[in-house]
Design a protein around this motif. Structure first.
Motif, mmCIF file in Angstrom:
data_model
loop_
_atom_site.group_PDB
_atom_site.id
_atom_site.type_symbol
_atom_site.label_atom_id
_atom_site.label_comp_id
_atom_site.label_asym_id
_atom_site.label_seq_id
_atom_site.Cartn_x
_atom_site.Cartn_y
_atom_site.Cartn_z
ATOM 1 N N ILE A 244 -62.602 53.531 6.408
ATOM 2 C CA ILE A 244 -62.865 54.557 7.357
ATOM 3 C C ILE A 244 -62.315 54.188 8.595
ATOM 4 O O ILE A 244 -62.388 53.212 9.085
ATOM 5 N N THR B 272 -61.909 59.770 10.348
ATOM 6 C CA THR B 272 -63.182 60.477 10.918
ATOM 7 C C THR B 272 -62.476 61.229 12.125
ATOM 8 O O THR B 272 -63.342 62.382 12.491
ATOM 9 N N TYR C 68 -69.784 57.069 12.735
ATOM 10 C CA TYR C 68 -69.499 57.482 11.291
ATOM 11 C C TYR C 68 -71.048 57.990 10.569
ATOM 12 O O TYR C 68 -71.345 58.763 10.016
#
Length: 234
Positions: free
Chosen positions: A87, A120, A165
């Motif tokens: 991520i 993201t 997140y």
């Protein structure tokens, strides 16, 4: 599911012009839980940072001069991220630098060691079109405290991004919907194994009920009839 939230700091903006990675910070999530098994390394880039980049991260050439070179930590990084979903906020930037570093070592690219990537920034733009979606803006939006963030730091930013997140995807187990049968079955077994918390019901005391009735009486008087809470009580 193992996920790694990753951030880097660099000497500048363009790996093609010779800019290098100077810091890597990674935070591990397993089944959306922070494990504390983080990865953080400063790296000697063998060159100075550009003035603008130095103002962002504050990592001087002198500070980095005795740190390991990227080639000395590459295997450790590869083993840490191996097979994980990674991520990143604005993934092309960090991946461009990491792939360039692996390319200098003439080994398979960073992308080839991981399962997939979640950006993201892309997700934030889809969720909040037309709004600012920097990491600082998302911290403000989701109530993640970043008051201690005076300069950019890879590990600190990875920790903040992990919190952002989790807040952005609350209620979701994964952004990916194409789980294989084995993964779906394993997920079901894990869910079934989780204990259900006991539901605690606290009944109002007689005193609390009396106070409540007095409040409703006052509302009835104010509207000269039955207030909406009495009307819908049945």
């Amino acid at each position: 599911m193992r996920q790694i939230v990753l951030d880097t700091e660099t000497t500048g903006l363009n790996p093609r012009s010779g800019d290098r990675v100077i810091e890597i910070g990674c935070v591990e999530l397993i089944n959306r839980q922070l494990t504390g098994n983080n990865f953080h390394r400063y790296i000697n880039p063998e060159r100075d940072s550009e003035e603008g980049a130095l103002a962002v991260h504050g990592l001087t050439t002198e500070f980095l001069s005795d740190k390991p070179k990227f080639g000395e930590i590459a295997d450790e990084l590869r083993d840490y991220v191996g097979g994980a979903e990674v991520i990143i906020h604005n993934a092309p930037f960090d991946l461009g630098f990491l792939n360039a570093e692996f390319g200098r070592l003439k080994v398979p690219s960073f992308n080839q060691h991981i399962a997939s990537v979640i950006d993201t920034l892309i997700q934030a733009k889809e969720m909040h079109p037309g709004k600012r979606n920097s990491l600082d803006a998302l911290c403000d939006r989701y109530g993640v405290s970043n008051t201690h963030r005076k300069l950019h730091g890879a590990l600190l930013d990875a920790e903040l991004l992990a919190d952002v997140y989790l807040a952005m995807t609350r209620g979701q187990n994964s952004l990916s919907m194409d789980l294989g049968d084995d993964d779906a079955e394993a997920g079901s077994e894990h869910a079934a194994a989780l204990p259900l918390a006991d539901i605690i019901v606290l009944a109002a005391t007689a005193e609390e009920l009396a106070v409540h009735e007095a409040l409703l009486d006052g509302l009835d008087k104010a509207v000269k009839g039955r207030c909406v809470w009495r009307a819908n009580a049945g």
